[in-house]
Design an enzyme around this catalytic site. Structure first.
Site, PDB file in Angstrom:
ATOM      1  CD  GLU A 107      52.194   8.907  43.772  1.00 44.79           C
ATOM      2  OE1 GLU A 107      51.460   9.724  43.189  1.00 44.79           O
ATOM      3  OE2 GLU A 107      53.014   9.221  44.646  1.00 44.79           O
ATOM      4  CE  LYS A 143      49.149  -0.453  43.001  1.00 45.62           C
ATOM      5  NZ  LYS A 143      48.340  -1.622  42.567  1.00 45.62           N
ATOM      6  CG  ASP A 176      39.394  -6.543  39.888  1.00 42.62           C
ATOM      7  OD1 ASP A 176      38.349  -6.595  39.197  1.00 42.62           O
ATOM      8  OD2 ASP A 176      40.020  -5.496  40.083  1.00 42.62           O
TER       9      ASP A 176
END
Length: 745
Positions: free
Chosen positions: A3, A19, A113
């Site tokens: 989160e 984070k 990614d």
């Protein structure tokens, strides 16, 4: 897996993002290792297109990454609106991402990614890459957690964004990211994935074996060069793809330049009007839109002697910041963030007493090369090359003070060039570390003063004064104080400082450029022209000097000469400002549609972060039937950005007077009058001329003729040129009134 929270860094008084691995995930060693890997990788890459990591903390609640808080949607959010990105945004964001990839690849890191979800489109206008949780270091031995997270044949990533070799579980290299980048560009261009199928397995099969529908068929209006570039990124055999992300970034630059010239300006003729200064272009709020260059923006790198570096070389110490809570700071992650600031020197040969320096032999030559690059940072690519050279010097000797200083100076210049606040924060942190390491080092005091001045902090003055006291014979110290004085509205004081700097170093074009810009702002056009021509004698390819000189020539009625200077500037380096100038020429010729295209080109190639470029476009839209909605949107953007700058410089009356014109031009006359009542424009000296002129312009647009004539009289009395007033189309009706003729009696 986590989160993200918004928070405030109480030490530097800035908002950050934190984070956090969720509690239900915190015991998973693979996820924790991936989390740590993300922080480790991002902390190694110092580039505005990569979201930076400031710190990593561990406590009883788990692991935390402290990073830059970036406001704005993801690229995925934009794609899902259903409207493909315009070409200008595709090229701009594409260049940012390619440059960020190049910075990662230079560190031996492959993202693995890269997809639209992992790119944020910051409100500042920059694209930023995030989420390095799947990063692979090409040197496995140096990669944290390599043994636990990398195994032969493993397929890691998002199926639709993978390269063929990644989908097959083969070894990868940076060209894998280039394939993913091609997919990202494809999605951004047409709003759909080239490979996405019903299941993940089907998608991987498409990635490995199917050629996507050519982009040119889906968006035939896109340039062939862009479509071919995306196609080359999608080559299944990696050896047939472009060799590097740097090569892709250069290709996007060339496409942008060709497209701007051939498609956006096909109808344009004439030459740029406007002015000098990275952030001062035509905005229609002054006659002929010719304003002087912004302080510190129209010059090359600060230049001084090496003596202060050599004297401080033994005293400067890299500093590791302490965590705000119990935790750890990743090794190396603060080296580039908390190191001393400095400056350059334009002499070709090193000082004779360099043997007194403690720097290893390999560090100093790299520093000197970086220093020379910084001196001409206005040349394409020079600033990035300089920063790379300083990093290489510091790899040889982390305590080499001149190179630490060069990094800080480069960060400040990056901010001046991009207006990205991240670079300004970096410059401040580095300069504070310099002052902490050695408060008697003038370079650190000066750089800190410049950074704080940009933020409108009162503390700036004391640091700049200290720098002058420490080294009164330094032209750079006088230059920096002059920049600060101009920001505060003390134009005459700035002229004195720039004059002193030029007398101390008459062969340095930086000081002459700034002196010319300040004299221009003071309507001392003859003196400004002399200073700028002297600068061009020293550096015939001086981009900023030619642009400034064109402004002087245009305002003094020599349009043909101004045109010639701007054409030479365009040959040296096309820029958003020059397209703004070109739009100004077209605007005053009554070619409003062509002017709008030129102003839009300025926005597309980097001008969207500055209010004046938006105001330029708004001015052109005012004279085009059916463009009211575009006009209002342009002025809303201009107001948003101008108000942000005003918050940092509340005494900037030049900016306040611009805001009045923006409100008037979007028919918000009541708001304009409220602000005018709040801001008492009771100034002294020629610096007031353009402020008074804009107040007159706003009053006339809001149909306050008597008020407009009063302000215009004050502007003329303060030295505003009549030739500029005669060109302004907004004053066409006023010039026909009896009151106008009485101004000259």
């Amino acid at each position: 897996m986590g989160e993200v929270w918004s928070a405030r860094d109480v030490r530097l008084d800035r908002r950050v993002a934190i984070k956090h691995v969720r509690r239900d995930q915190a015991l998973d060693p693979t996820l924790r290792e991936r989390f740590r890997r993300e922080a480790w990788a991002a902390a190694r890459i110092a580039h505005p297109a990569v979201v930076p990591v400031f710190d990593v903390l561990e406590d009883s609640e788990g692991d935390w990454i402290v990073m830059e808080l970036v406001e704005g949607p993801s690229l995925r959010d934009r794609v899902q609106t259903g409207e493909p990105l315009p070409l200008g945004e595709l090229l701009r964001f594409g260049r940012h991402i390619a440059q960020g990839l190049a910075a990662a690849h230079a560190k031996g890191l492959v993202h693995r990614d890269l997809k639209t979800e992992n790119v944020i489109l910051a409100d500042s206008g920059h694209a930023k890459i995030l989420d390095f949780g799947l990063v692979k270091h090409l040197n496995e031995a140096r990669e944290p957690g390599a043994a636990s997270l990398t195994e032969s044949g493993a397929v890691m990533g998002t199926a639709r964004a993978m390269s063929p070799e990644q989908a097959r579980g083969l070894d990868i290299d940076p060209r894998s990211d280039l394939f993913s980048f091609g997919t990202l560009l494809y999605e951004a261009a047409c709003g759909r994935s080239p490979f996405l199928a019903e299941t993940s397995l089907d998608t991987l099969t498409q990635v490995v074996g199917r050629e996507p529908t050519p982009l040119s068929e889906l968006r035939p209006e896109l340039p062939d060069t862009f479509c071919r570039l995306v196609g080359s990124l999608h080559e299944k055999a990696r050896e047939r793809r472009p060799a590097s992300a740097d090569e892709v970034a250069r290709a996007l630059d060339e496409i942008a330049a060709d497209w701007s010239a051939s498609h956006r300006l096909a109808e344009a003729a004439g030459h740029p009007r406007g002015v000098a200064g990275e952030a001062t272009v035509f905005d229609g709020s002054t006659a002929a839109g010719l304003d002087p260059p912004a302080p510190g923006a129209g010059a090359s790198l600060p230049q001084v002697d090496d003596s202060e570096f050599r004297a401080g070389a033994n005293r400067v110490r890299p500093r590791v910041a302490t965590a705000a809570a119990v935790g750890l700071v990743l090794a190396g992650s603060w080296l580039w963030w908390s190191t001393p600031g400095g400056r350059g020197d334009d002499r070709a040969e090193p000082p004779q007493d360099i043997a007194t320096s403690t720097a290893p032999a390999e560090a100093y030559p790299l520093f000197r090369r970086g220093q020379q690059k910084l001196l001409r940072f206005d040349r394409t690519g020079s600033l990035d090359e300089a920063l790379d050279l300083f990093e290489r010097a510091l790899a040889a000797d982390p305590r080499h003070a001149p190179s630490l200083a060069g990094l800080a100076e480069g960060s400040w210049l990056k901010f001046i060039e991009t207006r990205d606040a991240m670079w300004l924060d970096r410059a401040e942190v580095q300069a504070r570390s310099a002052v902490d390491a050695d408060p008697h080092l003038a370079a650190g005091q000066r750089t800190l003063g410049l950074a704080l001045a940009e933020k409108g902090e009162a503390e700036a003055s004391s640091h700049l004064e200290t720098a002058l006291a420490l080294d009164p014979s330094s032209g750079m110290a006088h230059w920096a104080d002059g920049v600060h004085r101009r920001r505060r509205g003390d134009l005459e004081g700035a002229i004195d400082r720039f004059t002193e700097a030029a007398s101390l170093a008459p062969d340095r074009h930086l000081f002459l450029d700034e002196l010319g810009g300040a004299l221009f702002a003071a309507s001392r056009f003859e003196e400004a022209e002399s200073a700028l021509r002297r600068s061009l004698e020293l550096t015939p390819d001086g981009f900023h000097a030619r642009r400034s000189l064109a402004g002087v020539l245009q305002l003094t009625g020599r349009s043909a000469e101004a045109t010639a200077e701007l054409q030479r500037a365009l040959e040296i380096r096309p820029s958003a400002t020059l397209y703004g100038n070109l739009g100004g020429v077209l605007f005053y010729r009554g070619l409003y549609r062509q002017a709008a295209k030129a102003f839009e080109s300025a926005l597309d190639i980097g001008g969207a972060q500055h209010y004046q470029h938006w105001a330029n476009a708004g001015d052109a839209y005012r004279f085009i039937d059916g463009a009211r909605a575009k006009r209002d949107e342009a002025f809303r953007q201009a107001l948003r950005l101008a108000d942000q700058e005003l918050a940092a410089a509340p005494d900037d009356f030049q900016l306040k007077s611009r805001i009045l014109t923006y409100l008037a031009k979007m028919d918000a006359c009541r708001d304009m009058d409220d602000r005018r009542q709040e801001w008492v424009f009771d100034l002294r000296g020629s610096n007031a001329a353009s402020v008074y002129y804009r107040a007159a312009l706003a009053a006339e647009i809001c149909r306050e003729r008597d008020e407009a004539l009063r302000w215009l009289q004050r502007a003329l009395d303060a030295g505003y040129p009549r030739a500029a007033v005669e060109q302004e189309p907004e004053l066409a009706q006023l010039r026909l009134s009896p009151g106008y003729s009485r101004l000259w009696n």
